[in-house]
Design a protein around this motif. Structure first.
Motif, PDB file in Angstrom:
ATOM      1  N   GLY A 101      29.056 117.563  43.659  1.00 32.99           N
ATOM      2  CA  GLY A 101      29.250 116.220  43.128  1.00 32.99           C
ATOM      3  C   GLY A 101      28.931 115.269  44.271  1.00 32.99           C
ATOM      4  O   GLY A 101      28.336 115.664  45.267  1.00 32.99           O
ATOM      5  N   THR A 102      29.363 114.013  44.149  1.00 36.52           N
ATOM      6  CA  THR A 102      29.142 113.060  45.235  1.00 36.52           C
ATOM      7  C   THR A 102      30.477 112.405  45.590  1.00 36.52           C
ATOM      8  O   THR A 102      30.938 111.485  44.906  1.00 36.52           O
ATOM      9  CB  THR A 102      28.114 111.985  44.830  1.00 36.52           C
ATOM     10  N   VAL A 103      31.111 112.934  46.628  1.00 37.41           N
ATOM     11  CA  VAL A 103      32.367 112.376  47.135  1.00 37.41           C
ATOM     12  C   VAL A 103      31.985 111.486  48.311  1.00 37.41           C
ATOM     13  O   VAL A 103      31.614 111.968  49.378  1.00 37.41           O
ATOM     14  CB  VAL A 103      33.328 113.488  47.564  1.00 37.41           C
ATOM     15  N   LEU A 104      32.065 110.193  48.115  1.00 40.06           N
ATOM     16  CA  LEU A 104      31.528 109.249  49.098  1.00 40.06           C
ATOM     17  C   LEU A 104      32.147 109.409  50.474  1.00 40.06           C
ATOM     18  O   LEU A 104      31.461 109.272  51.492  1.00 40.06           O
ATOM     19  CB  LEU A 104      31.714 107.818  48.580  1.00 40.06           C
ATOM     20  N   SER A 105      33.429 109.714  50.534  1.00 40.57           N
ATOM     21  CA  SER A 105      34.104 109.849  51.830  1.00 40.57           C
ATOM     22  C   SER A 105      33.594 111.040  52.634  1.00 40.57           C
ATOM     23  O   SER A 105      33.813 111.118  53.845  1.00 40.57           O
ATOM     24  CB  SER A 105      35.611 109.983  51.627  1.00 40.57           C
ATOM     25  N   ALA A 106      32.894 111.968  51.970  1.00 40.31           N
ATOM     26  CA  ALA A 106      32.382 113.155  52.654  1.00 40.31           C
ATOM     27  C   ALA A 106      30.900 113.052  52.978  1.00 40.31           C
ATOM     28  O   ALA A 106      30.349 113.947  53.614  1.00 40.31           O
ATOM     29  CB  ALA A 106      32.624 114.396  51.781  1.00 40.31           C
ATOM     30  N   THR A 157      32.869 112.844  39.948  1.00 40.00           N
ATOM     31  CA  THR A 157      33.246 112.243  41.231  1.00 40.00           C
ATOM     32  C   THR A 157      32.959 110.750  41.313  1.00 40.00           C
ATOM     33  O   THR A 157      33.468 110.081  42.227  1.00 40.00           O
ATOM     34  CB  THR A 157      32.528 112.962  42.390  1.00 40.00           C
ATOM     35  N   LEU A 158      32.154 110.203  40.394  1.00 43.12           N
ATOM     36  CA  LEU A 158      31.745 108.798  40.523  1.00 43.12           C
ATOM     37  C   LEU A 158      32.067 107.915  39.314  1.00 43.12           C
ATOM     38  O   LEU A 158      31.816 106.710  39.364  1.00 43.12           O
ATOM     39  CB  LEU A 158      30.236 108.716  40.786  1.00 43.12           C
ATOM     40  N   ASN A 159      32.617 108.478  38.259  1.00 46.42           N
ATOM     41  CA  ASN A 159      32.820 107.655  37.056  1.00 46.42           C
ATOM     42  C   ASN A 159      33.897 106.584  37.231  1.00 46.42           C
ATOM     43  O   ASN A 159      33.999 105.672  36.409  1.00 46.42           O
ATOM     44  CB  ASN A 159      33.126 108.529  35.832  1.00 46.42           C
ATOM     45  N   GLU A 160      34.663 106.658  38.319  1.00 44.50           N
ATOM     46  CA  GLU A 160      35.657 105.614  38.599  1.00 44.50           C
ATOM     47  C   GLU A 160      35.336 104.860  39.888  1.00 44.50           C
ATOM     48  O   GLU A 160      36.194 104.177  40.450  1.00 44.50           O
ATOM     49  CB  GLU A 160      37.055 106.233  38.660  1.00 44.50           C
ATOM     50  N   CYS A 161      34.084 104.977  40.351  1.00 47.79           N
ATOM     51  CA  CYS A 161      33.706 104.299  41.594  1.00 47.79           C
ATOM     52  C   CYS A 161      33.606 102.796  41.388  1.00 47.79           C
ATOM     53  O   CYS A 161      33.562 102.310  40.253  1.00 47.79           O
ATOM     54  CB  CYS A 161      32.373 104.839  42.125  1.00 47.79           C
ATOM     55  N   GLU A 162      33.532 102.051  42.464  1.00 45.36           N
ATOM     56  CA  GLU A 162      33.561 100.591  42.388  1.00 45.36           C
ATOM     57  C   GLU A 162      32.239  99.992  41.920  1.00 45.36           C
ATOM     58  O   GLU A 162      32.233  98.973  41.228  1.00 45.36           O
ATOM     59  CB  GLU A 162      33.940 100.013  43.753  1.00 45.36           C
ATOM     60  N   ARG A 163      31.118 100.585  42.276  1.00 47.31           N
ATOM     61  CA  ARG A 163      29.844  99.988  41.905  1.00 47.31           C
ATOM     62  C   ARG A 163      29.346 100.567  40.578  1.00 47.31           C
ATOM     63  O   ARG A 163      29.796 101.627  40.136  1.00 47.31           O
ATOM     64  CB  ARG A 163      28.798 100.198  42.996  1.00 47.31           C
ATOM     65  N   ASN A 164      28.409  99.871  39.948  1.00 47.17           N
ATOM     66  CA  ASN A 164      27.848 100.362  38.694  1.00 47.17           C
ATOM     67  C   ASN A 164      26.879 101.495  38.977  1.00 47.17           C
ATOM     68  O   ASN A 164      25.983 101.400  39.793  1.00 47.17           O
ATOM     69  CB  ASN A 164      27.116  99.239  37.955  1.00 47.17           C
ATOM     70  N   VAL A 165      27.095 102.623  38.311  1.00 50.70           N
ATOM     71  CA  VAL A 165      26.239 103.798  38.438  1.00 50.70           C
ATOM     72  C   VAL A 165      25.832 104.232  37.039  1.00 50.70           C
ATOM     73  O   VAL A 165      26.652 104.213  36.115  1.00 50.70           O
ATOM     74  CB  VAL A 165      26.985 104.960  39.149  1.00 50.70           C
TER      75      VAL A 165
END
Length: 296
Positions: free
Chosen positions: A219-224, A249-257
């Protein structure tokens, strides 16, 4: 997305399947399972499923001494995808909506996922591509993504599985406008996710700049992730996420993806009001909008 209790048996199954797939002896597989069960007993359900999968598959690699257990499956996936690419190119070229047709093939290719399913089943793979013409997708979301790419100066695609990358290349070739395109891959082998090697074998470098994300998480874990990757992620005008692990890993991230994937997990289906097997074209903003409309 937080981990569900139903994810735990899946992790154990992945470990067992991986050990048997590479021909490990029963003693090695037993040790793998003991370590995975011990690790699972200490998992925090606040973590995403891909973060837990990272731990599971590190154990598999350590106990088997195999740095890339899914290497043969990845090679087979890329070969199979390359053999199907000519037919896909013809279908896209003849389509009245070539961008949507390319998206359909990119999502069909998401069936090449050996975390959700560890065995190679030709009938399952072929059935996914047989759905390209008729499987429902959100055409409105497709058009929104098209317009975003057309106006963008830089686009980042988060790759998923080996083999699937071949169809991602066909999608990039249908991008409107003149955006610079980067294609992110995993920094080290994890399940059958594409690394730089598999992206090159798929010809991605002919259509985009390949960027390892610095992590071995499915997945894409930004902190890693690496600083190089994060710099591109933060400045890109459009980010397109391929696959279920990236969604988790990104469906609740801050930016639009923007998310493109097949629903291959009943936990995700239940949590987000989807059906198993759905083909998803959506974005963080569209998910939020849908949630707000349900509350009205």
């Amino acid at each position: 997305m937080k981990t569900s209790l139903d994810c735990i048996p899946c992790f154990v199954r992945q470990a067992l399947d991986a050990g048997r797939m590479i021909g490990s002896d029963e003693k090695t597989i037993e040790q793998i399972l003991k370590r995975v069960l011990l690790a699972a007993s200490n998992f925090s359900l606040e973590l995403t499923p891909p973060e837990m999968a990272q731990t599971v598959h590190r154990i598999v690699r350590e106990e088997t001494g195999n740095p890339d257990p899914y290497k043969k499956l990845k090679e087979k996936s890329t070969l199979h995808a390359n053999e199907a690419a000519g037919k896909a190119e013809g279908f896209i070229a003849d389509s009245e909506r070539p961008f949507e047709a390319a998206i359909r093939f990119a999502i069909a290719g998401n069936i090449l996922d050996f975390g959700a399913r560890s065995d190679w089943d030709e009938s399952v793979i072929d059935a996914s591509f047989d759905k390209v013409q008729h499987q429902p997708v959100d055409s409105e979301a497709v058009d929104i993504l098209y317009d975003e790419i057309k106006q963008a100066g830089e686009v980042l695609i988060l790759g998923d599985n080996a083999g699937e990358t071949v169809f991602d290349k066909l999608l990039i070739e249908q991008f409107p406008g003149s955006a610079e395109v980067s294609y992110a891959v995993k920094g080290a082998p994890i399940i059958n996710d594409a690394t730089e090697l598999e992206a090159i074998e798929a010809g991605i470098e002919k259509a985009a700049r390949i960027v390892p994300n610095g992590a071995d998480i499915p997945g894409t874990v930004l902190s890693a992730c690496s600083e190089e990757f994060l710099d591109i992620y933060n400045r890109a005008d459009v980010v397109i996420s391929k696959g279920q692990g990236n969604f988790e890993t990104l469906n609740e991230c801050e930016r639009n993806v923007y998310f493109l994937f097949q629903v291959k997990c009943s936990v995700i289906a239940d949590k987000y009001g989807l059906e198993y097997g759905n083909w998803i074209v959506t974005s963080r903003e569209l998910i939020k909008k849908g949630s707000q409309e349900q509350c009205v």
